[in-house]
Design a protein around this motif. Structure first.
Motif, PDB file in Angstrom:
ATOM      1  N   GLN A   1       0.640  -1.089  -0.087  1.00  0.00           N
ATOM      2  CA  GLN A   1      -0.166   0.030  -0.108  1.00  0.00           C
ATOM      3  C   GLN A   1       0.948   1.522  -0.117  1.00  0.00           C
ATOM      4  O   GLN A   1       0.369   2.484   0.306  1.00  0.00           O
ATOM      5  CB  GLN A   1      -0.944   0.032   1.061  1.00  0.00           C
ATOM      6  CG  GLN A   1      -1.986  -0.959   1.308  1.00  0.00           C
ATOM      7  CD  GLN A   1      -3.142  -1.401   0.309  1.00  0.00           C
ATOM      8  OE1 GLN A   1      -4.032  -0.708   0.468  1.00  0.00           O
ATOM      9  NE2 GLN A   1      -2.651  -2.374  -0.568  1.00  0.00           N
ATOM     10  N   ASP A   2       2.173   1.028  -0.282  1.00  0.00           N
ATOM     11  CA  ASP A   2       2.915   2.181  -0.448  1.00  0.00           C
ATOM     12  C   ASP A   2       2.982   2.678  -1.888  1.00  0.00           C
ATOM     13  O   ASP A   2       3.619   2.472  -2.728  1.00  0.00           O
ATOM     14  CB  ASP A   2       4.489   1.966  -0.175  1.00  0.00           C
ATOM     15  CG  ASP A   2       5.320   3.232  -0.393  1.00  0.00           C
ATOM     16  OD1 ASP A   2       5.144   4.074  -0.798  1.00  0.00           O
ATOM     17  OD2 ASP A   2       6.545   3.016   0.108  1.00  0.00           O
TER      18      ASP A   2
ATOM     19  N   CYS B   1      -3.939   9.023  -4.051  1.00  0.00           N
ATOM     20  CA  CYS B   1      -4.818  10.132  -4.114  1.00  0.00           C
ATOM     21  C   CYS B   1      -4.214  11.197  -4.936  1.00  0.00           C
ATOM     22  O   CYS B   1      -4.768  12.235  -4.601  1.00  0.00           O
ATOM     23  CB  CYS B   1      -4.948  10.467  -2.720  1.00  0.00           C
ATOM     24  SG  CYS B   1      -6.202   9.259  -1.425  1.00  0.00           S
TER      25      CYS B   1
ATOM     26  N   ASN C   1       1.200  -2.798   6.136  1.00  0.00           N
ATOM     27  CA  ASN C   1       0.073  -2.727   5.078  1.00  0.00           C
ATOM     28  C   ASN C   1      -0.061  -3.384   3.783  1.00  0.00           C
ATOM     29  O   ASN C   1       0.135  -2.982   2.801  1.00  0.00           O
ATOM     30  CB  ASN C   1       0.023  -1.276   4.886  1.00  0.00           C
ATOM     31  CG  ASN C   1      -0.631  -0.267   5.911  1.00  0.00           C
ATOM     32  OD1 ASN C   1      -1.631  -0.727   6.450  1.00  0.00           O
ATOM     33  ND2 ASN C   1       0.095   0.921   6.401  1.00  0.00           N
TER      34      ASN C   1
ATOM     35  N   HIS D   1      -5.323  -5.335   3.254  1.00  0.00           N
ATOM     36  CA  HIS D   1      -6.485  -4.587   2.412  1.00  0.00           C
ATOM     37  C   HIS D   1      -7.462  -5.283   1.991  1.00  0.00           C
ATOM     38  O   HIS D   1      -8.535  -5.038   2.020  1.00  0.00           O
ATOM     39  CB  HIS D   1      -5.679  -3.773   1.335  1.00  0.00           C
ATOM     40  CG  HIS D   1      -6.500  -3.142   0.383  1.00  0.00           C
ATOM     41  ND1 HIS D   1      -7.180  -1.912   0.903  1.00  0.00           N
ATOM     42  CD2 HIS D   1      -6.843  -3.277  -0.952  1.00  0.00           C
ATOM     43  CE1 HIS D   1      -7.966  -1.184  -0.104  1.00  0.00           C
ATOM     44  NE2 HIS D   1      -7.813  -2.288  -1.102  1.00  0.00           N
TER      45      HIS D   1
ATOM     46  N   GLU E   1     -11.017  -1.533   8.233  1.00  0.00           N
ATOM     47  CA  GLU E   1     -12.257  -0.921   8.054  1.00  0.00           C
ATOM     48  C   GLU E   1     -13.317  -1.363   8.958  1.00  0.00           C
ATOM     49  O   GLU E   1     -14.159  -0.806   9.650  1.00  0.00           O
ATOM     50  CB  GLU E   1     -12.948  -1.143   6.616  1.00  0.00           C
ATOM     51  CG  GLU E   1     -12.058  -0.357   5.630  1.00  0.00           C
ATOM     52  CD  GLU E   1     -10.761  -0.950   5.197  1.00  0.00           C
ATOM     53  OE1 GLU E   1     -10.100  -0.623   4.242  1.00  0.00           O
ATOM     54  OE2 GLU E   1     -10.320  -1.899   5.769  1.00  0.00           O
TER      55      GLU E   1
ATOM     56  N   ARG F   1      -0.002  -2.544  13.685  1.00  0.00           N
ATOM     57  CA  ARG F   1       0.657  -1.810  12.751  1.00  0.00           C
ATOM     58  C   ARG F   1       1.709  -0.755  13.564  1.00  0.00           C
ATOM     59  O   ARG F   1       0.939  -0.569  14.697  1.00  0.00           O
ATOM     60  CB  ARG F   1      -0.013  -1.266  11.791  1.00  0.00           C
ATOM     61  CG  ARG F   1      -0.562  -2.293  10.579  1.00  0.00           C
ATOM     62  CD  ARG F   1      -1.542  -1.441   9.904  1.00  0.00           C
ATOM     63  NE  ARG F   1      -2.656  -0.868  10.473  1.00  0.00           N
ATOM     64  CZ  ARG F   1      -3.564   0.049   9.830  1.00  0.00           C
ATOM     65  NH1 ARG F   1      -3.388   0.391   8.479  1.00  0.00           N
ATOM     66  NH2 ARG F   1      -4.652   0.514  10.586  1.00  0.00           N
TER      67      ARG F   1
ATOM     68  N   GLU G   1       2.560   3.418  10.093  1.00  0.00           N
ATOM     69  CA  GLU G   1       1.746   2.626   8.895  1.00  0.00           C
ATOM     70  C   GLU G   1       0.487   2.932   9.177  1.00  0.00           C
ATOM     71  O   GLU G   1      -0.519   2.389   8.278  1.00  0.00           O
ATOM     72  CB  GLU G   1       2.087   1.064   9.267  1.00  0.00           C
ATOM     73  CG  GLU G   1       3.748   0.777   8.812  1.00  0.00           C
ATOM     74  CD  GLU G   1       3.733  -0.690   9.192  1.00  0.00           C
ATOM     75  OE1 GLU G   1       4.780  -1.198   8.346  1.00  0.00           O
ATOM     76  OE2 GLU G   1       3.174  -1.088  10.118  1.00  0.00           O
TER      77      GLU G   1
ATOM     78  N   ASP H   1      -3.619   4.100   9.016  1.00  0.00           N
ATOM     79  CA  ASP H   1      -4.319   4.850   8.028  1.00  0.00           C
ATOM     80  C   ASP H   1      -4.967   6.060   8.819  1.00  0.00           C
ATOM     81  O   ASP H   1      -5.082   6.189   9.893  1.00  0.00           O
ATOM     82  CB  ASP H   1      -5.277   3.874   7.419  1.00  0.00           C
ATOM     83  CG  ASP H   1      -6.261   3.298   8.352  1.00  0.00           C
ATOM     84  OD1 ASP H   1      -7.436   3.858   8.476  1.00  0.00           O
ATOM     85  OD2 ASP H   1      -5.816   2.380   9.319  1.00  0.00           O
ATOM     86  N   PRO H   2      -5.394   7.147   8.079  1.00  0.00           N
ATOM     87  CA  PRO H   2      -6.007   8.104   8.529  1.00  0.00           C
ATOM     88  C   PRO H   2      -7.171   8.019   9.556  1.00  0.00           C
ATOM     89  O   PRO H   2      -7.391   8.502  10.543  1.00  0.00           O
ATOM     90  CB  PRO H   2      -6.331   9.166   7.292  1.00  0.00           C
ATOM     91  CG  PRO H   2      -5.261   8.834   6.304  1.00  0.00           C
ATOM     92  CD  PRO H   2      -5.048   7.396   6.540  1.00  0.00           C
TER      93      PRO H   2
ATOM     94  N   THR I   1      -7.965   5.157  11.287  1.00  0.00           N
ATOM     95  CA  THR I   1      -7.512   4.691  12.386  1.00  0.00           C
ATOM     96  C   THR I   1      -6.923   5.732  13.385  1.00  0.00           C
ATOM     97  O   THR I   1      -7.184   5.618  14.669  1.00  0.00           O
ATOM     98  CB  THR I   1      -6.517   3.499  12.195  1.00  0.00           C
ATOM     99  OG1 THR I   1      -7.136   2.599  11.374  1.00  0.00           O
ATOM    100  CG2 THR I   1      -5.941   2.852  13.503  1.00  0.00           C
TER     101      THR I   1
ATOM    102  N   GLN J   1      -2.941  16.536   6.324  1.00  0.00           N
ATOM    103  CA  GLN J   1      -2.757  15.660   5.176  1.00  0.00           C
ATOM    104  C   GLN J   1      -3.836  15.552   4.208  1.00  0.00           C
ATOM    105  O   GLN J   1      -4.703  16.352   4.471  1.00  0.00           O
ATOM    106  CB  GLN J   1      -2.728  14.107   5.967  1.00  0.00           C
ATOM    107  CG  GLN J   1      -2.060  13.914   7.183  1.00  0.00           C
ATOM    108  CD  GLN J   1      -0.507  14.322   6.743  1.00  0.00           C
ATOM    109  OE1 GLN J   1       0.150  13.596   5.850  1.00  0.00           O
ATOM    110  NE2 GLN J   1       0.217  14.969   7.377  1.00  0.00           N
TER     111      GLN J   1
END
Length: 649
Positions: A56-57, A90, A227, A232, A238, A266, A270, A272-273, A275, A301
């Motif tokens: 996920q990088d 993004c 990640n 995922h 989620e 993690r 690592e 996510d926004p 979390t 961010q």
């Protein structure tokens, strides 16, 4: 074979083995060296991109695939992977531009799907819908994409039907299960949402033991799972975040925190926004400084969870950092219209105004309250006008409750303006005006009880509001706030209902004894605070001999009862006593003076690790660590006590 002993030319088989095992980080370490050594080796670069994507990088994956598209423009897959990586990072305008490089004859469907996803990410939902409608209706993703668009339009039931239809065709898929759970969450059907989440978690535990689900909550030290694409695809992050949100909405705060620690572990960098946001919000009471740092970081961010902006502002106001809230609003004016509802913006504006112009703030709150009361009346009229079936009635009740939940904070903010001025009769009038809508609301009833209690001559009326709150939790009485129990006991005493007060205190004592038996090291303060408040009452009435003795006995044993809150109540009584003694308004018996000195010595002994006050989380000028202890303050009070009473002479 240890990584350090791999010879040149042998890396490919080893890397493939690592990738198969999901050890993408180890594979990247080897591939990066090989890539540099062989000057942009196609094989190494391709595998690097693959590993970065699976971790996920997406930014590094995009760099790899960009180089590959330049080195090998004839390979269509590299162009697709480049566009997908940009989308994952993004970088939506760049991703859309990259899709135009695809050969539409061979990748038309993939191109349309990716362009629809990019347009959706840019929140151009009508544009995304136009693109989705170009897909064949028998395409597996057609209903899923339409479901996502319906969800964004607030059509949660229709979206849920689309996702369920896709699940029937495609079979069980974690992302679809999550989408269904999310629809139920948005419909406030939490039981149905939790059912789908539970299945996702059970499958994750059964099919992916390597993800260490629940290990952190159990206190087991496990390494980060990273990640990865596997993580995922399970949609477990989620699922746990949604579970945490549901438990938080239901006020099950411990369960909400556990949902966050149950998720696959993690490292912080690592996370996510979503979390990161949930960790900040749900641990705010215990780690406020860390919470503010996380929310402020997220605001810088792109993208960040939409609720971040409003939550940060509300928390600044809750902790009375009004200047910071005003600064954030001024510096992020472009976010105001996007992320704040008109109601929330007006509410925050009024709260910030309170600090400099309380009368103006009251007027602003009054305007907001007027709009909300009009909405409440309209909902009530609509409900009464129509013969409702169960579903319609449920919707009206839900609409009414939602408006009421916006009205209550406005009402409390208005009342607080006069509460701070100790104008309790005015606070009572404000609450009385809202009786029509709020008489069944727990927060309203609790605050009415408090304001009646503060008026000294309305203890009987206060009992009428406190008693239902206590009786509601009578079998688990420690779930009731200690100050509510204390105020009820005082109200009983002040209305000559001493037996009721004693019975309530015996009930509290019995439950505390049970908890002490189950967990001997746990500190419990309920009965202590009740006794402290009663002691404070007697001190306020001038009976210091009895009042101070009650305060002293309430903190025994000191190792279990001495805390920041209990010390606050105790020292108030001692400072009041000292003031009256210094003015020669009262005299204490020698036995009571000796009892006071011994009490302060005990506090000095047991208070070394107990903070005297809880400092604000963002305070720049902090107290010296040695001064912010009960030990330090008890020494000071003891010194003054000895001077006033002449005890050392």
């Amino acid at each position: 074979m240890p990584l350090t002993t791999i010879k040149d030319g042998e890396y490919t088989a080893t890397v493939y083995k690592m990738i198969k095992e999901g050890r993408y980080g180890d594979a990247i370490n080897i591939l990066s060296k090989e890539h540099q050594k062989h000057n942009k080796s196609r094989a190494a670069l391709s595998l690097l991109g693959y590993c970065y994507y699976h971790m996920q990088d997406f930014t590094n994956a995009a760099e790899c695939y960009e180089q590959l598209t330049q080195l090998h423009p004839e390979v269509e897959d590299y162009k697709l992977y480049y566009a997908q990586s940009l989308y994952g990072a993004c970088a939506f305008p760049e991703a859309m531009k990259a899709t135009f490089l695809l050969d539409s004859t061979t990748s038309h469907t993939k191109m349309i799907k990716l362009q629809a996803a990019i347009t959706y990410g840019e929140e151009d939902f009508s544009g995304a819908k136009t693109l989705v409608e170009q897909l064949p209706q028998d395409d597996p993703d057609y209903d899923v994409d339409l479901g996502c668009l319906l969800y964004k339009e607030g059509e949660y039931e229709e979206a849920c039907i689309k996702f369920m239809s896709s699940m029937n065709v495609l079979g069980y898929q974690p992302d679809l299960a999550y989408n269904i759970a999310l629809c139920y969450y948005s419909l406030k059907q939490y039981a149905s949402a939790l059912k789908y989440i539970a299945e996702m978690i059970e499958r994750g535990i059964r099919e992916h033991p390597e993800l260490s689900i629940g290990m952190t909550t159990e206190g087991i030290d496990v390494r980060s799972v990273g990640n990865t694409l596997v993580l995922h695809e399970t949609a477990l992050i989620e699922a746990f975040n949604l579970k945490a949100a549901i438990e938080y909405q239901l006020k099950n705060y411990v369960a909400a925190q556990e949902a966050l620690t149950d998720m696959p572990p993690r490292s912080e960098e690592e996370l996510d926004p979503v979390t990161l946001h949930n960790q900040a919000l749900m641990n705010m009471d215990t780690k406020p400084t860390e919470g503010f740092e996380k929310l402020a970081f997220l605001l810088q961010q792109n993208p960040f969870p939409p609720v971040t902006f409003g939550n940060l502002l509300l928390l600044y106001c809750k902790y009375e950092y009004f200047d910071l809230a005003a600064d954030v609003l001024a510096e992020n004016a472009h976010l105001t219209y996007k992320f704040l509802t008109p109601y929330l913006y007006e509410f925050l504006d009024a709260i910030i105004t309170c600090q400099t112009a309380p009368e103006e703030a009251f007027r602003k709150f009054d305007e907001i309250a007027g709009k909300l009361t009009e909405q409440l009346r309209n909902v009530t009229k609509q409900e009464a006008r129509h013969n409702q079936d169960d579903e319609s009635l449920k919707k009206y009740v839900q609409d009414y409750d939602e408006v009421l939940e916006r009205y209550i904070p406005v009402l409390m903010a208005q009342a607080k303006i006069y509460w701070n001025r100790e104008n309790y009769s005015m606070v009572e009038k404000i609450f009385h005006k809202s009786l029509e809508f709020c008489n069944e609301h727990d927060t309203w009833k609790l605050n009415v009880a408090h304001v009646l209690f503060m008026q000294d001559n309305k203890y009987k009326e206060a009992i009428g509001f406190y008693e239902p709150i206590v009786k509601k939790h009578y079998e688990n009485i420690l779930n009731v706030s200690a100050i509510v129990l204390a105020n009820l006991c005082v109200s009983y005493i002040m209305t000559s209902q001493n037996e009721e007060a004693e019975e309530l205190m015996r009930k509290i004592e019995k439950e505390e004894e049970q908890i002490s038996y189950d967990d001997p090291d746990k500190k419990i303060f309920h009965l202590c605070i009740v006794n402290l408040v009663i002691g404070t009452l007697y001190c306020a009435k001038g009976n210091y001999d009895f009042g101070i003795s009650r305060v002293i006995k309430s903190l025994e044993p000191y190792n279990k009862k001495l805390g920041t809150d209990t010390w606050f109540y105790a020292k108030r009584c001692f400072l009041s006593l000292l003031e009256n003694m210094a003015k020669h308004m009262i005299m204490l018996k020698d036995s009571v003076v000796q009892e006071c000195i011994q009490f302060l010595e005990h506090c000095e002994l047991y208070g070394k690790d107990v903070p005297a006050i809880i400092e604000q989380p963002l305070e720049e000028d902090r107290m010296h660590i040695g001064k912010n202890t009960v030990t330090y303050e008890s020494r000071l009070i003891k010194a003054v006590f000895c001077e006033v009473t002449g005890w050392n002479e």
